[in-house]
Design a protein around this motif. Structure first.
Motif, short mmCIF file in Angstrom:
data_model
loop_
_atom_site.label_atom_id
_atom_site.label_comp_id
_atom_site.label_asym_id
_atom_site.label_seq_id
_atom_site.Cartn_x
_atom_site.Cartn_y
_atom_site.Cartn_z
N LEU A 64 0.83 -1.20 0.00
CA LEU A 64 0.00 0.00 0.00
C LEU A 64 0.87 1.26 0.00
CD1 LEU A 64 -2.82 -1.00 2.52
CD2 LEU A 64 -3.01 -0.73 0.04
N PRO A 65 0.45 2.31 -0.69
CA PRO A 65 -0.88 2.51 -1.29
C PRO A 65 -1.01 2.00 -2.72
CG PRO A 65 0.40 4.50 -1.52
CD PRO A 65 1.26 3.53 -0.76
N ASP A 68 -2.39 -4.31 -3.07
CA ASP A 68 -2.62 -5.10 -1.86
C ASP A 68 -3.53 -6.27 -2.23
OD1 ASP A 68 -4.69 -5.38 0.70
OD2 ASP A 68 -2.59 -5.11 1.29
N GLY A 73 -5.34 -0.95 -2.83
CA GLY A 73 -4.42 0.02 -3.39
C GLY A 73 -4.98 0.74 -4.61
N TYR A 280 -6.55 9.02 -3.39
CA TYR A 280 -5.53 8.44 -2.53
C TYR A 280 -4.48 9.47 -2.08
CZ TYR A 280 -7.03 3.59 -3.01
OH TYR A 280 -7.74 2.41 -2.93
#
Length: 294
Positions: A64-65, A68, A73, A280
């Motif tokens: 991550l990010p 995953d 992610g 994100y």
């Protein structure tokens, strides 16, 4: 994949897909032919070795990010977007982004695409870039006027975190700031240790005064911090290592039709991809190096 720091390290042995991709450089994909006109399904391949029944992606299961195993992610979400556009299911080959990543995934034809690769990674064929980001200077917002650059005299007496072996370390050396730097490890098992997350925590708690970190990692963990943080993209001089990187997807060499198809998808889905990245906290730059505001 991950950070350009990863890519630089992988150049040495032979590469460690950026810690992203970090971060970064990885390898890729066999090919898929374009969509049949109006069909929503992949066309039959003639000479390119791409699985037609699914979008097969090579990824790190705990990074991550970026990616995953749980699909948390941003590279997972982008892969889902592309699979939906192709009208096929998404299937993963999970493998840690360390030595042997490319050999055991893309080159072994266990998958056809790597979703995060820095431009110029020579073990695979790059698609067109789908975002550009940079290493950033992370500071607490409540710490008074923040440093406007690494040349700010205010940083002389501050403890600055940096991931060992990444490009920003060279900037600290060149400015005489390495003496008080706090090193964080580059080569770790991300299942148990996340240097980027630790650095952001240390900045938020005052353990260190500032930090230099690959933008997507910094943005993700800073967005989760209860203490407001600021991110300033770093710039480098002509003789210094690059701080900003274009990130592409990767496919195998000799599969031009698949590369063209991925390029078309990236172009068609650019607005949606950018929205995912900004969701994100990824700090994005345009072609002139200016920040792209959400």
């Amino acid at each position: 994949m991950t950070t350009p720091a990863w890519g630089d390290a992988m150049n040495r042995f032979p590469r460690r897909a950026a810690r992203g991709a970090g971060a970064l450089r990885c390898l890729l994909i066999g090919l898929l032919l374009g969509l049949l006109p109006g069909s929503g399904a992949m066309a039959q391949s003639t000479s390119e070795a791409v699985d037609q029944s699914a979008l097969r992606v090579c990824a790190d299961p705990g990074n991550l990010p970026f990616s995953d195993r749980s699909g948390a992610g941003f590279e997972n979400r982008i892969a889902e977007l592309l699979a939906e556009a192709l009208g096929v299911p998404l299937r993963y080959t999970w493998f840690p982004q360390a030595t042997g990543f490319v050999r055991n995934t893309l080159a072994a034809r266990r998958c056809d695409l790597v979703t995060g690769v820095s431009l110029g990674f020579e073990l695979l064929q790059n698609t067109n870039p789908y975002y550009r980001s940079a290493y950033v200077l992370v500071q607490r917002r409540d710490g008074g006027p923040g440093a406007a650059s690494l040349d700010d005299p205010a940083l002389r007496d501050r403890t600055i975190g940096v991931v060992a072996g990444t490009p920003p370390a060279s900037l600290l050396v060149g400015r005489g700031l390495i003496g008080k730097a706090r090193p964080y490890p580059l080569m770790v098992d991300a299942r148990f240790e996340r240097p980027g997350e630790k650095m952001i925590h240390d900045i938020a708690t005052g353990e260190i005064d500032a930090g230099l970190l690959w933008g997507p990692i910094a943005g993700y963990y800073a967005s989760k911090s209860e203490v407001p943080l600021t991110l300033l993209p770093l710039t480098a001089g002509p003789e210094e290592p690059a701080m900003a990187y274009y990130i592409t997807m990767g496919v195998r060499f000799g599969e031009p039709e698949w590369k063209q198809q991925v390029n078309r998808l990236l172009d068609e889905k650019q607005a949606e991809i950018q929205a995912i990245l900004q969701d994100y906290g990824v700090p994005l730059l345009d072609r002139q190096g200016k920040p792209i505001e959400p």
